[in-house]
Write an enzyme that holds these catalytic residues in place. Structure first.
Site, short mmCIF file in Angstrom:
data_model
loop_
_atom_site.label_atom_id
_atom_site.label_comp_id
_atom_site.label_asym_id
_atom_site.label_seq_id
_atom_site.Cartn_x
_atom_site.Cartn_y
_atom_site.Cartn_z
N GLY A 1 -17.07 1.57 -1.39
CA GLY A 1 -15.82 0.94 -1.82
C GLY A 1 -15.54 -0.42 -1.21
N ASN B 1 0.36 -3.82 -6.41
CA ASN B 1 -0.21 -3.95 -5.05
C ASN B 1 -0.09 -5.36 -4.49
OD1 ASN B 1 -2.28 -5.39 -6.28
ND2 ASN B 1 -3.92 -4.26 -5.28
N THR C 1 0.87 -1.18 0.00
CA THR C 1 0.00 0.00 0.00
C THR C 1 0.90 1.22 0.00
OG1 THR C 1 -1.86 1.05 1.12
CG2 THR C 1 -0.32 -0.13 2.54
N LYS D 1 3.62 1.44 -4.03
CA LYS D 1 3.08 0.77 -5.22
C LYS D 1 3.87 1.10 -6.49
CE LYS D 1 -1.72 0.29 -3.70
NZ LYS D 1 -3.12 0.50 -4.05
N TYR E 1 -14.85 3.35 1.94
CA TYR E 1 -15.63 2.34 2.69
C TYR E 1 -15.68 2.66 4.18
CZ TYR E 1 -10.81 0.76 2.88
OH TYR E 1 -9.45 0.72 3.03
N ALA F 1 -8.13 12.34 -9.53
CA ALA F 1 -7.15 11.79 -10.48
C ALA F 1 -5.90 11.28 -9.77
CB ALA F 1 -6.78 12.87 -11.49
N GLY F 2 -6.07 10.69 -8.59
CA GLY F 2 -4.93 10.13 -7.85
C GLY F 2 -4.67 8.69 -8.24
N GLY F 3 -4.02 7.95 -7.34
CA GLY F 3 -3.65 6.57 -7.63
C GLY F 3 -4.84 5.66 -7.88
P1 NAP Z 1 -4.59 10.02 -3.84
O1 NAP Z 1 -3.63 9.35 -4.75
O2 NAP Z 1 -4.07 10.86 -2.73
O3 NAP Z 1 -5.54 10.93 -4.77
C1 NAP Z 1 -6.54 11.73 -4.21
C2 NAP Z 1 -7.25 12.51 -5.30
O4 NAP Z 1 -8.27 13.29 -4.68
C3 NAP Z 1 -6.36 13.51 -6.06
O5 NAP Z 1 -6.79 13.60 -7.38
C4 NAP Z 1 -6.64 14.82 -5.31
O6 NAP Z 1 -6.44 15.97 -6.09
C5 NAP Z 1 -8.13 14.65 -5.06
N1 NAP Z 1 -8.58 15.55 -3.99
C6 NAP Z 1 -8.21 15.56 -2.69
N2 NAP Z 1 -8.85 16.53 -2.03
C7 NAP Z 1 -9.63 17.18 -2.95
C8 NAP Z 1 -10.53 18.28 -2.89
N3 NAP Z 1 -10.75 18.94 -1.74
N4 NAP Z 1 -11.17 18.64 -4.03
C9 NAP Z 1 -10.95 18.00 -5.18
N5 NAP Z 1 -10.10 16.94 -5.31
C10 NAP Z 1 -9.45 16.54 -4.19
O7 NAP Z 1 -5.56 8.98 -3.15
P2 NAP Z 1 -6.01 7.56 -3.75
O8 NAP Z 1 -5.06 6.53 -3.33
O9 NAP Z 1 -6.32 7.74 -5.17
O10 NAP Z 1 -7.36 7.29 -2.91
C11 NAP Z 1 -8.53 8.03 -3.14
C12 NAP Z 1 -9.68 7.45 -2.34
O11 NAP Z 1 -9.98 6.15 -2.80
C13 NAP Z 1 -9.39 7.32 -0.84
O12 NAP Z 1 -10.54 7.68 -0.14
C14 NAP Z 1 -9.11 5.86 -0.65
O13 NAP Z 1 -9.47 5.39 0.63
C15 NAP Z 1 -10.04 5.25 -1.70
N6 NAP Z 1 -9.57 3.93 -2.16
C16 NAP Z 1 -10.40 2.87 -1.96
C17 NAP Z 1 -10.01 1.62 -2.38
C18 NAP Z 1 -10.94 0.45 -2.17
O14 NAP Z 1 -10.48 -0.69 -2.24
N7 NAP Z 1 -12.21 0.68 -1.97
C19 NAP Z 1 -8.77 1.44 -3.03
C20 NAP Z 1 -7.96 2.55 -3.21
C21 NAP Z 1 -8.37 3.80 -2.77
P3 NAP Z 1 -5.03 16.73 -6.14
O15 NAP Z 1 -4.16 15.92 -7.04
O16 NAP Z 1 -5.37 18.06 -6.67
O17 NAP Z 1 -4.51 16.77 -4.72
#
Ligand code: NAP
Length: 288
Positions: free
Chosen positions: A247, A92, A67, A71, A226, A132-134
């Site tokens: 999720g 992962n 995690t 990754k 989730y 648009a994150g991971g």
């Molecule tokens: P990440 O890489 O940190 O990306 C977060 C994204 O959210 C970025 O695009 C960020 O934009 C955007 N963001 C954050 N705050 C914002 C705001 N106030 N307004 C607009 N955009 C905002 O995180 P991640 O790993 O992709 O995870 C994202 C979510 O998915 C988390 O809640 C995580 O728990 C969930 N997730 C769930 C699973 C599952 O198995 N269900 C798996 C993976 C992730 P910027 O680039 O501009 O900062």
């Protein structure tokens, strides 16, 4: 009959790692299958995974999940990469066999299976991905590979998503402040939140949910979060008549797919989901 994982160890690596649910999920499945293997957590600080990896086989590890923040760093360290891990350029799940490292990524396929469980077929549809994150990266690239008609990645920092648009002609990137955000919402057939907005322990929340008024009520609304199981986004969407999903399905399916790789065998997803839910829902504060 003995199993290839009997007497071996599995683990999740990351930093921080204390709150990872992987040990609970994977151990529930291993126990259900009667495999004598224990799954733990190992804190590997950022930037140190290359130094840690060569010693992993000496820990009696048959494999591990990864995690944050490893990754991406794991990709060049693998002996082989699955198609999905290569496509997302993120790993992962690592299987260790004969001292060699085999990198997989089960996030996108896990997400897709969770959609199918809810009867949502994204193929040929117009999808809006928020963030648009991971996580968005694996969701978007998987959906594009799956033949989704059009994926609009609507995000705060478009520069970070340009690479996704270059990866597929089906993907477009739209800044949240742009009028085109409302236009794509009006035509969307599925909305997916890939930001942590509304997650337990995260102070930020959507400033307003008015954007949901532009979304046809026939479009399912999906949140990758989730914790909590029902975010404010999902409550607001439900109030407007949308089908909603959290999720949890993705979390469980990506874990089942990872164990299939560790165990080198297909698993009965329904049986695994039942075994995991019995342990996971109480841990998330919900009755089974
Ligand atoms: P990440 O890489 O940190 O990306 C977060 C994204 O959210 C970025 O695009 C960020 O934009 C955007 N963001 C954050 N705050 C914002 C705001 N106030 N307004 C607009 N955009 C905002 O995180 P991640 O790993 O992709 O995870 C994202 C979510 O998915 C988390 O809640 C995580 O728990 C969930 N997730 C769930 C699973 C599952 O198995 N269900 C798996 C993976 C992730 P910027 O680039 O501009 O900062």
């Amino acid at each position: 009959m003995s199993h290839i994982l009997d007497g071996k160890q599995l683990a999740v690596i990351g930093d921080p790692i204390e709150h990872s649910l992987s040990p609970l999920i994977q151990q529930a499945m291993l126990d259900e299958l009667g495999i004598r293997c224990s799954y733990g957590r190992i804190r590997v600080p950022a930037g140190t995974v290359a130094a840690w990896l060569p010693g992993a086989p000496d820990l009696n590890l048959a494999g591990f999940n990864a995690t944050m923040p490893h990754k991406t760093d794991l990709v060049p360290l693998m002996d082989t990469l699955s198609d999905d891990a290569r496509m997302y350029r993120a790993v992962n799940t690592v299987v260790i066999r004969d001292g060699r490292f085999h990198g997989h990524n089960t996030d996108g396929e896990g997400f897709l299976r969770s959609l199918h469980d809810e009867g949502v077929r994204p193929e040929g549809k117009r999808v809006v991905v928020y963030g648009a994150g991971g996580a968005a990266r694996s969701v978007v690239l998987k959906l594009a590979a799956q033949g989704v008609e059009n994926i609009a990645v609507c995000c705060r920092t478009p520069a970070k998503a340009e690479e996704l648009a270059r990866a597929s002609t089906r993907v477009s990137v739209i800044p949240l402040q742009d009028q085109r955000f409302v236009d794509v919402l009006k035509r969307a057939e599925l909305f997916i939140n890939c930001t942590p907005l509304g997650m337990q322990g995260v102070p930020s929340q959507f400033e307003s949910f008015d954007f949901l008024d532009a979304l046809p009520s026939s479009a399912p609304v999906c949140d990758l979060i989730y914790r909590p199981l029902k975010t404010r986004l999902l409550k607001e969407a439900e109030r407007r008549g949308h089908q909603t999903m959290n999720g949890l399905g993705m979390l469980i399916h990506q874990a089942i797919l990872a164990l299939e790789q560790f165990a080198s065998q297909p698993l009965d997803a329904e049986r695994m989901k039942a075994a995991v839910s019995k342990k996971l829902l109480p841990a998330l504060g919900h009755a089974v």
